[in-house]
Design a protein around this motif. Structure first.
Motif, PDB file in Angstrom:
ATOM      1  N   ALA A  17      -3.851  -7.497  21.577  1.00 40.20           N
ATOM      2  CA  ALA A  17      -2.735  -6.783  22.198  1.00 40.20           C
ATOM      3  C   ALA A  17      -1.747  -6.303  21.147  1.00 40.20           C
ATOM      4  N   PHE A  25      -3.623  -3.088  26.201  1.00 40.61           N
ATOM      5  CA  PHE A  25      -3.309  -4.407  26.743  1.00 40.61           C
ATOM      6  C   PHE A  25      -1.841  -4.542  27.131  1.00 40.61           C
ATOM      7  N   SER A  28       0.482  -7.594  28.880  1.00 40.50           N
ATOM      8  CA  SER A  28      -0.218  -8.873  28.874  1.00 40.50           C
ATOM      9  C   SER A  28       0.793  -9.970  28.547  1.00 40.50           C
ATOM     10  N   GLU A  29       0.664 -11.084  29.236  1.00 42.49           N
ATOM     11  CA  GLU A  29       1.602 -12.174  29.045  1.00 42.49           C
ATOM     12  C   GLU A  29       1.236 -13.025  27.837  1.00 42.49           C
ATOM     13  N   PRO A  34      -5.425 -11.794  27.391  1.00 45.78           N
ATOM     14  CA  PRO A  34      -4.939 -10.420  27.564  1.00 45.78           C
ATOM     15  C   PRO A  34      -5.626  -9.690  28.717  1.00 45.78           C
ATOM     16  N   VAL A  35      -4.877  -8.799  29.326  1.00 41.93           N
ATOM     17  CA  VAL A  35      -5.369  -8.008  30.445  1.00 41.93           C
ATOM     18  C   VAL A  35      -5.530  -6.568  29.979  1.00 41.93           C
ATOM     19  N   SER A  37      -4.844  -3.441  30.743  1.00 44.99           N
ATOM     20  CA  SER A  37      -3.970  -2.763  31.705  1.00 44.99           C
ATOM     21  C   SER A  37      -4.246  -1.271  31.816  1.00 44.99           C
TER      22      SER A  37
END
Length: 65
Positions: A17, A25, A28-29, A34-35, A37
């Motif tokens: 990310a 990404f 992402s938190e 990671p997502v 997105s």
């Protein structure tokens, strides 16, 4: 096609990310896997794959034909 994160191999370092030039990404938190997105923004540059400290944690899926 967007990158795929192997959740079993990912060590949640956040490097992918952090270095992605297109913010694929984004949002992402921290301390979570990671997502992807914005998959449509992926350039398939391989930057995150090369800089990931765990081999096989991220794979690119490049559509052929």
């Amino acid at each position: 096609m967007p990158p795929v994160i192997n959740e079993e191999k990912c060590i949640v370092c956040g490097k992918c990310a952090e270095i992605c030039p297109q913010d694929v990404f984004f949002s992402s938190e921290s301390k979570k896997i990671p997502v992807v997105s914005y998959p449509e923004e992926c350039w398939h540059c391989g930057a995150r794959t090369l800089d990931c400290p765990v081999e096989g944690a991220i794979k690119l899926r490049i559509q052929i034909g």
